[in-house]
Scaffold this motif. Structure first.
Motif, short mmCIF file in Angstrom:
data_model
loop_
_atom_site.label_atom_id
_atom_site.label_comp_id
_atom_site.label_asym_id
_atom_site.label_seq_id
_atom_site.Cartn_x
_atom_site.Cartn_y
_atom_site.Cartn_z
N ARG A 150 0.83 -1.19 0.00
CA ARG A 150 0.00 0.00 0.00
C ARG A 150 0.87 1.25 0.00
NH1 ARG A 150 -2.65 -0.26 6.14
NH2 ARG A 150 -0.75 0.23 7.31
N GLN A 151 0.31 2.31 -0.54
CA GLN A 151 1.01 3.59 -0.58
C GLN A 151 0.06 4.69 -0.15
OE1 GLN A 151 2.96 4.57 -4.29
NE2 GLN A 151 4.34 5.96 -3.23
N ALA A 152 0.38 5.27 0.99
CA ALA A 152 -0.40 6.39 1.51
C ALA A 152 0.10 7.69 0.90
CB ALA A 152 -0.29 6.44 3.03
N LYS B 293 3.79 9.14 1.18
CA LYS B 293 4.65 8.10 1.78
C LYS B 293 5.11 7.11 0.73
CE LYS B 293 2.71 8.35 6.43
NZ LYS B 293 2.18 7.56 7.58
N GLU B 294 6.12 6.36 1.07
CA GLU B 294 6.62 5.33 0.18
C GLU B 294 5.70 4.11 0.23
OE1 GLU B 294 11.41 6.36 0.31
OE2 GLU B 294 10.67 4.46 1.09
N PRO C 265 -8.01 5.24 10.20
CA PRO C 265 -7.67 6.28 9.20
C PRO C 265 -6.26 6.09 8.63
CG PRO C 265 -8.83 7.26 11.04
CD PRO C 265 -8.58 5.82 11.42
N GLU C 266 -5.36 5.54 9.43
CA GLU C 266 -3.98 5.31 8.97
C GLU C 266 -3.90 4.23 7.89
OE1 GLU C 266 -4.20 7.47 12.53
OE2 GLU C 266 -4.94 5.42 12.20
#
Length: 130
Positions: free
Chosen positions: A38-40, A43-44, A88-89
């Motif tokens: 996953r990529q937020a 962020k990486e 949420p994160e």
């Protein structure tokens, strides 16, 4: 050529659940280990989970352990990611990926580095509201 197509993302409230799916085509699906990343925003890309060719072995990132389950159905050429107690994160684009090299190792072969995966889906957005 391998094609991976994710689905199942969406907007969900914190505490809810989602099941992501990734349909594969173009190769013998059961010959390869699969992973979810996953990529937020900002962020990486980060490892989430991986599963061996047969589905008998799995590994998870510490950040999701206990809330996430990876599974696969080789008859349907599909890998799944069940995410419970969403936070949420967890908001990110979720990608499934296939590692070709896994076919040369034992069935217990698992890898968490994105560099070891050579086929990727287009991603599915998961947004968790607080």
């Amino acid at each position: 050529q391998v094609q991976l197509v994710e689905s199942g993302g969406g907007l969900v409230q914190a505490g809810g659940s989602l099941r992501l799916s990734c349909a594969a085509s173009g190769r013998t699906f059961s010959s390869y280990a699969m992973g979810w990343f996953r990529q937020a925003p900002g962020k990486e890309r980060a490892f989430v989970a991986t599963i061996s060719r047969s589905g008998g072995s799995t590994s998870y990132a510490d950040s999701v352990k206990g809330r996430v389950t990876i599974s696969r159905d080789n008859a349907k050429n599909t890998v799944y990611l069940q995410i419970n107690s969403l936070e949420p994160e967890d908001t990110a684009v979720y990608y499934c990926a296939l590692t070709s090299m896994s076919t040369y190792f034992s069935d217990t072969y698992l890898v968490s580095s994105g560099r070891s995966y050579d086929y990727w889906g287009q991603g599915t957005q998961v947004t968790v509201s607080s």
